[in-house]
Design a protein around this motif. Sequence first.
Motif, mmCIF file in Angstrom:
data_model
loop_
_atom_site.group_PDB
_atom_site.id
_atom_site.type_symbol
_atom_site.label_atom_id
_atom_site.label_comp_id
_atom_site.label_asym_id
_atom_site.label_seq_id
_atom_site.Cartn_x
_atom_site.Cartn_y
_atom_site.Cartn_z
ATOM 1 N N HIS B 264 43.296 -36.475 -25.793
ATOM 2 C CA HIS B 264 42.243 -36.248 -24.450
ATOM 3 C C HIS B 264 40.793 -35.909 -24.728
ATOM 4 N N PRO B 265 40.776 -35.022 -25.592
ATOM 5 C CA PRO B 265 39.132 -34.792 -26.033
ATOM 6 C C PRO B 265 38.676 -35.935 -26.397
ATOM 7 N N TYR B 268 36.910 -37.950 -23.867
ATOM 8 C CA TYR B 268 35.751 -37.599 -23.808
ATOM 9 C C TYR B 268 34.663 -37.853 -24.692
ATOM 10 N N ILE B 303 33.229 -30.130 -18.995
ATOM 11 C CA ILE B 303 33.995 -31.285 -19.104
ATOM 12 C C ILE B 303 34.545 -30.881 -20.583
ATOM 13 N N SER B 307 38.380 -30.454 -21.313
ATOM 14 C CA SER B 307 39.439 -31.864 -21.964
ATOM 15 C C SER B 307 40.276 -31.061 -22.892
ATOM 16 N N TRP B 311 45.756 -32.171 -21.806
ATOM 17 C CA TRP B 311 46.264 -33.269 -22.639
ATOM 18 C C TRP B 311 47.725 -33.569 -21.882
ATOM 19 N N THR B 332 43.818 -31.239 -14.494
ATOM 20 C CA THR B 332 43.022 -32.314 -14.725
ATOM 21 C C THR B 332 42.203 -32.499 -13.448
ATOM 22 N N ILE B 335 38.568 -31.458 -13.311
ATOM 23 C CA ILE B 335 37.876 -32.302 -14.109
ATOM 24 C C ILE B 335 36.847 -33.270 -13.289
ATOM 25 N N THR B 339 32.491 -34.185 -13.334
ATOM 26 C CA THR B 339 32.251 -35.587 -13.292
ATOM 27 C C THR B 339 31.468 -35.689 -11.949
#
Lengths: 377, 536
Positions: B264-265, B268, B303, B307, B311, B332, B335, B339
Amino acid sequence: MKHLLFSVLMMLFAPNLLATDMPLNMTQGVTEISSKVYHLHMVILYICCAIGVIVFGIMIYSMIHHRKSKGAVAANFHESTKVEIAWTVVPFIILIIMAIPATKTLIAMEDPSDADLTIKVTGSQWKWHYSYFDHDIDFFSILSTPREQIEGKEAKGEHYLLEVDKPLVLPINRKVRFLMTSDDVIHSWWVPAFAVKKDANPGFINEAWTKIDKAGTYRGQCAELCGKDHGFMPIVVEAVSEADFETWLASQQQLTEDKAQQAQAALNQTLSQPELMTLGEQVYLARCAACHQPNGMGLPGVFPGLVKSPITVGKVGAHIDIVVNGKPGTAMQAFANQLTATEIAAVVTYERNAWGNDTGDTVQAADIEKHGQQEAQ
Amino acid sequence: MNTANETTLDGHNQGADNDHEHEPMPTGIKRWLFTTNHKDIGTLYLWFSFIMFLTGGAMAMVIRAELFQPGLQLVEPNFFNQMTTVHGLIMVFGAVMPAFTGLANWLIPMMIGAPDMALPRMNNWSFWILPFAFLILLSSLFMEGGGPNFGWTFYAPLSTTYSPDSTALFVFSVHIMGISSIMGAINVIVTIVNMRAPGMTWMKLPLFVWTWLITAFLLIAVMPVLAGVVTMVLTDKFFGTSFFDAAGGGDPVMFQHIFWFFGHPEVYIMILPSFGIISAIIPAFSRKRLFGYASMVYATASIAILSFLVWAHHMFTTGMPVFAELFFMYCTMLIAVPTGVKIFNWVATMWRGSITFETPMLFAIAFIILFTIGGFSGLMLAITPADFQYHDTYFVVAHFHYVLVTGAIFSIMAAAYYWLPKWTGHMYDERLAQWHFWSSVISVNVLFFPMHFLGLAGMPRRIPDYAIQFADVNQIVSIGGFAFGLAQLIFLAVVIKCIRGGKQAPAKPWEGSEGLEWTIPSPAPYHTFSTPPEIK
């Protein structure tokens, strides 16, 4: 330019999409949960669309009116604490509004307690096995689309790739609990009409449940990449009324008994080589060809070939053993519980005589039985 | 800025003199093999990434050709799986990440007024091990049993007990890619922390530098996790361990936890530098300062921190406890807030600006709209109950291609057009570039938008053949795919044309652009800022 874009998109999409019978949205399904999930999906979709219209609207407005060619002169502002706090807080509130129904639906979905019927679903490469608890019924469910259709030698049927030899039969209006597991890699059992998708993990058991409102045939597919034939292990569920389900249960139990008797009788039967070869070829194409290939060549480096291999032209005992018990740590499954002794005998005979192996050996059901007894000792 | 300009020119002269005194610059292949110059290494990274983009793209063409109609026509399922796997690996590790590293190499020193990257020899090494990593990966496709066929996410036990023998090569190549990324990240951090010109305080840093700094920390945090998980796959397959095998006390789901803690990171890592690029381009062509600079920095940091907490939203169907599902769903959804702030800031920057639509701006605007669409589908995917229906379908494929292709890759295209005059000293062919933009933006939507419908209608991802109801839409998608693939050749033509010649580019070819890189001549001299500029 925008007109051009629009007309190209229209030309590409419109005639085709109108011609297809594919639904363009998520199914509402046939359970209370699937309907809830659908409505949740629609609410979020509408919220996203609304935000999109506002944000893109403002952007497009400024693209039209604040362009240099129209004589726009740039303003000088570049921050505003108030505005920035507002557009942090407002989305946060919208998210909370989304999270409330999502949480409620999720908690309902994850409560498999008080089930009326429990079914163990076992995935393996590349088929599903269903076992009805307390009813002594269990069977494999395998893709029934003929290979000729897949290879384009025959016209494709209505339910191409979404049809099986023996569907899972479930009663409507009863809470059915599924226990999911796998014999090899991870699979995922998914029927969109029930909004049930749960991974079948090897060595672990997952729970899911459904309560179907409407009789009918519902189709799904394995949803987790599980190797070569991941695209070829569909799920078909036949949902029937409670009375029909009872009748079906009885007929299946009868069938199980008959089969056991037949298998017992077959042990004393001796089949001729042509008979064994015919049956063996059927079994081979249905169960073995996915890996070892119809021509017995296998896929070098992935699945061993059977043509003149040490197993198929070597000792009969070792050949029977690998079919019956499989080979741990590889994709070779144990077929002892998947095939009858007659079928195993036939397929071993076939493998020992097809593709120029020509050992001349015939194996009978009794030999398979004997092999099992020797093992027990 | 005038003083800065003069100092720069002086600095450049000094640099050139030094060069002559010490050693002549090697020419030919040696120049590129032994280079420690950030601009050369940046160029190498960018070309490498473009070659990988075409390679991975060719695999996507194979995938789309097979899916053009139902039935098995061109490739066997096993090879199809290798194509999806290697396409993913190449695009993530070979195209997007090296492109960003290339941009970082070219731009970060010029943006912060540094003469070069802090660790130039390591910089050379971190590039030159990459081609070998991908040679190893690609060569495995030609071996007996084929290359990796278990998806770029290589879930165990499909990637352990049931994988081809070439898995060892896959593991080795991922290790090399990881080492390269970590070295690149260390270099970026050391450069930004130590080599900023006097007066270049933290809150004056261009956002591209900020976003890359944060990305570099993410890289250092998670690439070792990836290295760990591939090593566990290696030992499970070849050395008898049972990390992911229940029969030996392991757990296949643990693989997914470890993988996605990296994965997941990683998502980003592939988008934060884009945010930096867009934050440079939108103000330049709106001729107006970026709205909310500080909040952009804070949003990027939030973010990055979030992140690490999301996951398991890739794993809602693996059978987690409800509590965990709720936790990951809420995180989630959160986020979306930072954004959103970024999107709103860009729109506010354009608002009451004086906008022109050169190609970099067109790509940047397309980025904002299409990345936001990817963000919306991401928000939908975050809603766990709905995710049970979307998960592992074409809806997910549509989602991550919107954020990666029309997100990451569009931003890279925008960056290329924006800085090409600085790199080559020539203006690119605007007409041809606009052809590239319009053909890309139309075809990419024909390619990916209908995938949403396929997913909602129930088509699983990673299948080589499908039920006939999906046939028409798949055909449209494939046509879009071929068109998008061809459109990228226009990009290649524009770049080559621009390198060879074209209108001479001034030091600052864009009226509204800001930053130290525009104070040096175009093309940027081989050595810049040997004497740091002063920033007021």
